[in-house]
Design a protein around this motif. Structure first.
Motif, PDB file in Angstrom:
ATOM      1  N   PHE A 136       0.833  -1.201   0.000  1.00 24.20           N
ATOM      2  CA  PHE A 136       0.000   0.000   0.000  1.00 24.20           C
ATOM      3  C   PHE A 136       0.870   1.254   0.000  1.00 24.20           C
ATOM      4  CE2 PHE A 136      -3.399  -2.838   0.696  1.00 24.20           C
ATOM      5  CZ  PHE A 136      -4.615  -2.167   0.700  1.00 24.20           C
ATOM      6  N   SER A 137       1.936   1.246   0.797  1.00 25.28           N
ATOM      7  CA  SER A 137       2.811   2.417   0.876  1.00 25.28           C
ATOM      8  C   SER A 137       3.455   2.712  -0.470  1.00 25.28           C
ATOM      9  CB  SER A 137       3.899   2.205   1.943  1.00 25.28           C
ATOM     10  OG  SER A 137       3.331   2.093   3.230  1.00 25.28           O
ATOM     11  N   ASN A 138       3.906   1.667  -1.142  1.00 25.40           N
ATOM     12  CA  ASN A 138       4.536   1.860  -2.454  1.00 25.40           C
ATOM     13  C   ASN A 138       3.543   2.423  -3.469  1.00 25.40           C
ATOM     14  OD1 ASN A 138       6.978   0.896  -1.493  1.00 25.40           O
ATOM     15  ND2 ASN A 138       6.619  -1.209  -2.206  1.00 25.40           N
ATOM     16  N   ARG A 139       2.310   1.913  -3.429  1.00 26.35           N
ATOM     17  CA  ARG A 139       1.309   2.372  -4.407  1.00 26.35           C
ATOM     18  C   ARG A 139       0.831   3.796  -4.123  1.00 26.35           C
ATOM     19  NH1 ARG A 139      -0.625   2.834  -8.330  1.00 26.35           N
ATOM     20  NH2 ARG A 139      -2.570   1.780  -8.772  1.00 26.35           N
ATOM     21  N   PHE A 140       0.710   4.133  -2.835  1.00 28.47           N
ATOM     22  CA  PHE A 140       0.181   5.442  -2.468  1.00 28.47           C
ATOM     23  C   PHE A 140       1.262   6.499  -2.287  1.00 28.47           C
ATOM     24  CE2 PHE A 140      -3.425   2.798  -0.827  1.00 28.47           C
ATOM     25  CZ  PHE A 140      -4.408   3.333  -1.645  1.00 28.47           C
ATOM     26  N   ASN A 141       2.484   6.132  -2.521  1.00 25.57           N
ATOM     27  CA  ASN A 141       3.630   6.990  -2.212  1.00 25.57           C
ATOM     28  C   ASN A 141       3.506   8.404  -2.770  1.00 25.57           C
ATOM     29  OD1 ASN A 141       6.262   7.474  -1.129  1.00 25.57           O
ATOM     30  ND2 ASN A 141       7.086   7.300  -3.190  1.00 25.57           N
ATOM     31  N   ASP A 142       3.016   8.547  -3.983  1.00 23.40           N
ATOM     32  CA  ASP A 142       2.937   9.869  -4.625  1.00 23.40           C
ATOM     33  C   ASP A 142       1.538  10.465  -4.623  1.00 23.40           C
ATOM     34  OD1 ASP A 142       5.682   9.751  -5.317  1.00 23.40           O
ATOM     35  OD2 ASP A 142       5.200   8.554  -7.105  1.00 23.40           O
ATOM     36  N   PHE A 143       0.636   9.867  -3.815  1.00 22.77           N
ATOM     37  CA  PHE A 143      -0.760  10.295  -3.919  1.00 22.77           C
ATOM     38  C   PHE A 143      -1.399  10.755  -2.606  1.00 22.77           C
ATOM     39  CE2 PHE A 143       0.067   7.795  -7.666  1.00 22.77           C
ATOM     40  CZ  PHE A 143      -0.565   8.510  -8.672  1.00 22.77           C
ATOM     41  N   GLY A 144      -0.676  10.788  -1.532  1.00 20.37           N
ATOM     42  CA  GLY A 144      -1.174  11.465  -0.338  1.00 20.37           C
ATOM     43  C   GLY A 144      -1.757  10.677   0.807  1.00 20.37           C
ATOM     44  N   PRO A 145      -2.590   9.637   0.575  1.00 24.13           N
ATOM     45  CA  PRO A 145      -3.204   8.946   1.714  1.00 24.13           C
ATOM     46  C   PRO A 145      -2.176   8.454   2.736  1.00 24.13           C
ATOM     47  CG  PRO A 145      -4.251   8.243  -0.304  1.00 24.13           C
ATOM     48  CD  PRO A 145      -3.077   9.087  -0.708  1.00 24.13           C
ATOM     49  N   LYS A 146      -2.484   8.670   4.000  1.00 21.02           N
ATOM     50  CA  LYS A 146      -1.581   8.252   5.067  1.00 21.02           C
ATOM     51  C   LYS A 146      -2.008   6.887   5.591  1.00 21.02           C
ATOM     52  CE  LYS A 146       0.508   9.675   9.438  1.00 21.02           C
ATOM     53  NZ  LYS A 146       0.529  10.692  10.529  1.00 21.02           N
ATOM     54  N   ILE A 147      -1.039   5.997   5.764  1.00 21.09           N
ATOM     55  CA  ILE A 147      -1.320   4.616   6.161  1.00 21.09           C
ATOM     56  C   ILE A 147      -0.739   4.341   7.544  1.00 21.09           C
ATOM     57  CG2 ILE A 147      -1.030   2.186   5.533  1.00 21.09           C
ATOM     58  CD1 ILE A 147      -0.488   3.226   2.644  1.00 21.09           C
ATOM     59  N   GLY A 148      -1.493   3.656   8.376  1.00 23.77           N
ATOM     60  CA  GLY A 148      -1.020   3.243   9.698  1.00 23.77           C
ATOM     61  C   GLY A 148      -1.222   1.756   9.881  1.00 23.77           C
ATOM     62  N   ILE A 149      -0.490   1.181  10.816  1.00 24.39           N
ATOM     63  CA  ILE A 149      -0.650  -0.244  11.105  1.00 24.39           C
ATOM     64  C   ILE A 149      -0.776  -0.469  12.604  1.00 24.39           C
ATOM     65  CG2 ILE A 149       0.613  -0.971   9.049  1.00 24.39           C
ATOM     66  CD1 ILE A 149       3.001  -1.628  10.850  1.00 24.39           C
ATOM     67  N   ILE A 150      -1.472  -1.536  12.933  1.00 25.67           N
ATOM     68  CA  ILE A 150      -1.535  -2.006  14.318  1.00 25.67           C
ATOM     69  C   ILE A 150      -1.108  -3.462  14.318  1.00 25.67           C
ATOM     70  CG2 ILE A 150      -3.063  -2.674  16.203  1.00 25.67           C
ATOM     71  CD1 ILE A 150      -4.658  -0.238  15.814  1.00 25.67           C
ATOM     72  N   CYS A 151       0.007  -3.749  14.984  1.00 24.42           N
ATOM     73  CA  CYS A 151       0.476  -5.129  15.109  1.00 24.42           C
ATOM     74  C   CYS A 151       1.428  -5.213  16.295  1.00 24.42           C
ATOM     75  CB  CYS A 151       1.158  -5.611  13.826  1.00 24.42           C
ATOM     76  SG  CYS A 151       2.747  -4.858  13.498  1.00 24.42           S
ATOM     77  N   ARG A 152       1.846  -6.415  16.625  1.00 23.65           N
ATOM     78  CA  ARG A 152       2.666  -6.618  17.816  1.00 23.65           C
ATOM     79  C   ARG A 152       4.078  -6.056  17.678  1.00 23.65           C
ATOM     80  NH1 ARG A 152       5.764 -11.333  16.969  1.00 23.65           N
ATOM     81  NH2 ARG A 152       5.079 -12.589  15.192  1.00 23.65           N
TER      82      ARG A 152
END
Length: 288
Positions: free
Chosen positions: A199-215
């Motif tokens: 997701f980060s690679n695809r959205f890199n130039d388009f703005g949406p911010k991505i977060g994760i929840i994991c251990r």
């Protein structure tokens, strides 16, 4: 039907039956081994009740002092009828709840996402590969569903390599373009990391911010993610079943839930997914 298993100390299943065929007594287990009587909902593996631990003594009979279930005079473990009835009742209750939830979704009012923007076209044109006809058909149908004022409930099936993730990514981008947040639910921490990279690679130039929840998140990192999610600073959240915790995980405006490897989630987890998504669009991905 309900599945009943006996596991040894290593968690290996040494006996298992469907409730309709389970015997009323169990013999021929090894002395000195701590066994667990375990109830499941076949085929999901979702735990129905607390496990019962028992041990076979040197005399080949159940050690009464280390056992919390019923045994007969010969020291043989008995499967109580009430246990089977309880399992069957649980299945029936879950089925009723799911039927009610589906009815609510069908009759409920959802959010009609906006038609594709020029940004959507630019984003899709940035995909470095040529889409397959099946991909294009799935993308068109999903986006059409998202633009309707009723909650979408769509299952996308395809073998590994079909390109399901790119289809989901385009649906996620469409949701963000309508100022809605997206939750991506996956069954394992490894998949959380993999999807985060994709997701980060695809959205890199388009703005949406991505977060994760994991251990792998530190408590400080997780706190920051949850704060940003609640204030709308995170557009897409990727995580395991932890994102289903409504007490801790609060979205500002959730609009789309993507469930990856849907077949690996248990009945109870699916029920919880539906509960938090009564009025939002749901896209499930499955390899089977």
């Amino acid at each position: 039907g309900a599945e009943i298993q006996i596991l040894d100390e290593n968690g290996t299943v040494v006996r298992n039956w469907i409730s309709e065929t389970v015997p009323q007594e169990i013999k021929d287990l090894k002395a000195g081994v701590k066994y667990t009587l375990h109830e499941n909902l076949a085929p999901t593996g979702y735990d129905l009740a607390a496990d019962t631990v028992f041990v076979i003594g040197e005399d080949g009979k159940i050690d009464k002092e280390q056992t919390t279930t019923t045994i007969n005079e010969d020291g043989i473990l008995l499967i109580e009828d009430s246990l089977l009835e309880k399992a069957k009742a649980s299945v029936e209750n879950i089925a009723k709840d799911l039927i009610n939830l589906y009815a609510e979704r069908k009759n409920g009012k959802g959010f009609a996402f906006a038609p594709d923007t020029p940004w959507q076209k630019e984003f899709e044109d940035a995909f470095p590969y040529e889409e397959t006809p099946d991909q294009l058909k799935a993308i068109a149908e999903i986006k059409a569903d998202m633009e309707k004022p009723v909650p979408m409930d769509r299952l996308l099936c395809g073998d590994v390599g079909f390109g399901k993730t790119e289809v989901a990514i385009r649906a996620a981008f469409k949701a963000v373009m309508s100022n809605k947040q997206v939750a991506v639910l996956v069954p394992t921490t490894v998949l959380v990391q993999q999807h985060y990279q994709t997701f980060s690679n695809r959205f890199n130039d388009f703005g949406p911010k991505i977060g994760i929840i994991c251990r792998f998140n530190s408590p400080k990192e997780q706190k920051k993610v949850l704060e940003d999610l609640a204030t709308g600073q995170i557009d897409i959240l990727i995580g395991t079943h932890a994102i289903l915790n409504e007490k801790k995980v609060k979205f500002k405006d959730l609009g789309l839930l993507i469930v990856d490897e849907e077949q690996r989630f248990g009945v109870k987890q699916k029920e919880k997914i539906k509960r938090i998504s009564k009025n939002i669009d749901v896209l499930s991905l499955s390899a089977t």
